[in-house]
Design a protein around this motif. Structure first.
Motif, PDB file in Angstrom:
ATOM      1  N   LEU A  98      -6.529  -1.220  11.729  1.00 56.64           N
ATOM      2  CA  LEU A  98      -6.655   0.218  11.474  1.00 56.64           C
ATOM      3  C   LEU A  98      -7.245   0.948  12.677  1.00 56.64           C
ATOM      4  N   THR A 101      -4.232   1.125  15.236  1.00 58.26           N
ATOM      5  CA  THR A 101      -3.005   1.798  14.798  1.00 58.26           C
ATOM      6  C   THR A 101      -3.240   3.172  14.187  1.00 58.26           C
ATOM      7  N   VAL A 102      -4.469   3.430  13.728  1.00 58.64           N
ATOM      8  CA  VAL A 102      -4.747   4.709  13.063  1.00 58.64           C
ATOM      9  C   VAL A 102      -5.862   5.484  13.761  1.00 58.64           C
ATOM     10  N   ARG A 106      -5.093   8.629  16.235  1.00 61.07           N
ATOM     11  CA  ARG A 106      -5.462   9.923  15.662  1.00 61.07           C
ATOM     12  C   ARG A 106      -6.453  10.646  16.572  1.00 61.07           C
ATOM     13  N   LEU A 111      -1.566  11.262  15.621  1.00 58.55           N
ATOM     14  CA  LEU A 111      -1.352  11.156  14.181  1.00 58.55           C
ATOM     15  C   LEU A 111      -1.931  12.367  13.479  1.00 58.55           C
ATOM     16  N   MET A 116      -1.140   9.342   8.120  1.00 65.87           N
ATOM     17  CA  MET A 116      -2.104   8.362   8.624  1.00 65.87           C
ATOM     18  C   MET A 116      -1.612   6.931   8.470  1.00 65.87           C
ATOM     19  N   TRP A 117      -0.974   6.639   7.345  1.00 67.70           N
ATOM     20  CA  TRP A 117      -0.624   5.256   7.041  1.00 67.70           C
ATOM     21  C   TRP A 117       0.807   4.903   7.424  1.00 67.70           C
ATOM     22  N   SER A 119       1.848   4.843  10.632  1.00 68.39           N
ATOM     23  CA  SER A 119       1.632   4.819  12.083  1.00 68.39           C
ATOM     24  C   SER A 119       2.834   4.247  12.822  1.00 68.39           C
ATOM     25  N   VAL A 159       1.456  -2.775  11.838  1.00 71.27           N
ATOM     26  CA  VAL A 159       1.013  -1.452  11.394  1.00 71.27           C
ATOM     27  C   VAL A 159       0.450  -1.585   9.982  1.00 71.27           C
ATOM     28  N   PRO A 160      -0.237  -0.553   9.470  1.00 68.99           N
ATOM     29  CA  PRO A 160      -0.738  -0.617   8.095  1.00 68.99           C
ATOM     30  C   PRO A 160       0.401  -0.838   7.101  1.00 68.99           C
ATOM     31  N   THR A 172      -8.692   7.756   0.411  1.00 70.76           N
ATOM     32  CA  THR A 172      -8.206   7.964   1.774  1.00 70.76           C
ATOM     33  C   THR A 172      -9.250   8.676   2.620  1.00 70.76           C
ATOM     34  N   PHE A 176     -10.977   7.143   5.882  1.00 67.27           N
ATOM     35  CA  PHE A 176     -10.827   7.851   7.155  1.00 67.27           C
ATOM     36  C   PHE A 176     -12.187   8.125   7.791  1.00 67.27           C
TER      37      PHE A 176
END
Length: 209
Positions: A98, A101-102, A106, A111, A116-117, A119, A159-160, A172, A176
């Motif tokens: 995470l 990839t996030v 971001r 992103l 978000m998910w 990616s 990825v997620p 979420t 986050f």
């Protein structure tokens, strides 16, 4: 009450609700609303939501589609019982996935909040194996996380997985915030999160550059 709602529907509409229920519970990715009458029509969707509620689950809208997920309170109760909990190694590897990839994409502006998910910034398995965990431990964790739908392998890496699309908006937001605290502990957003939670900011000694 839910039984009454279902029984008040014609048999065909009951079948529509049950078909949508099976779809949102079993699909890997969000089910397009246009494909199911019970997702498209608010009265039938209300009945579907009531059926899910009886099982401790909720209907979650993702773009033009829907999936189901656990109600926040039910999820917390299951976690307290040790149900569905990841091992420390699995959590560590998933956190790194995470992060790369996030959280980092971001922070760099690649992103938006609504994707978000999904990616498009995969991390290579080899990079994950360069940390403190042994490579064999990382590979085992990735295998198990894949089985659980928490990660997904794509052409260029990892990825997620689709299970993240089943998180409620509250879940979420909390996740986050944790990613922000991990990726940018001294950033303005992290400081704001800590103020809201009543937690002090970490010292620079605790987070060396």
């Amino acid at each position: 009450m839910t039984d009454d709602l279902m029984e008040s529907l014609p048999l065909q509409r009951q079948a529509d609700v049950l078909a949508a229920l099976a779809a949102v519970e079993s699909a890997h990715f969000p089910v397009p609303a246009k494909d199911f009458r019970a997702l498209l029509e608010p009265p039938l969707r209300h009945v579907l939501e009531q059926l899910l509620h009886r099982a401790g689950r909720v209907l979650i809208k993702v773009g033009p589609g829907y999936v189901s997920g656990y109600d926040d309170q039910v999820a917390a109760e299951l976690a307290d019982l040790g149900i569905g909990i990841l091992t420390p190694e699995q959590r560590a590897v998933l956190t790194m996935v995470l992060l790369f990839t996030v959280a980092i994409p971001r922070a760099e502006g690649h992103l938006r909040g609504d994707d978000m998910w999904t990616s498009e910034h995969p991390v290579s398995p080899q990079l994950l194996e360069t940390g403190t965990l042994q490579a064999t431990v990382v590979r085992t964790a990735l295998r198990d996380l894949g089985y659980a739908g928490l990660i997904r392998r794509v052409a260029n890496g990892i990825v997620p997985g689709p299970q993240f699309l089943r998180l409620t908006s509250r879940a979420t937001s909390v996740l986050f915030e944790e990613l922000v605290l991990l990726a940018e502990p001294q950033g303005d957003l992290a400081l704001s999160i800590r103020r809201e939670r009543g937690r002090p900011a970490p010292s620079h000694e605790e987070h060396p550059a």
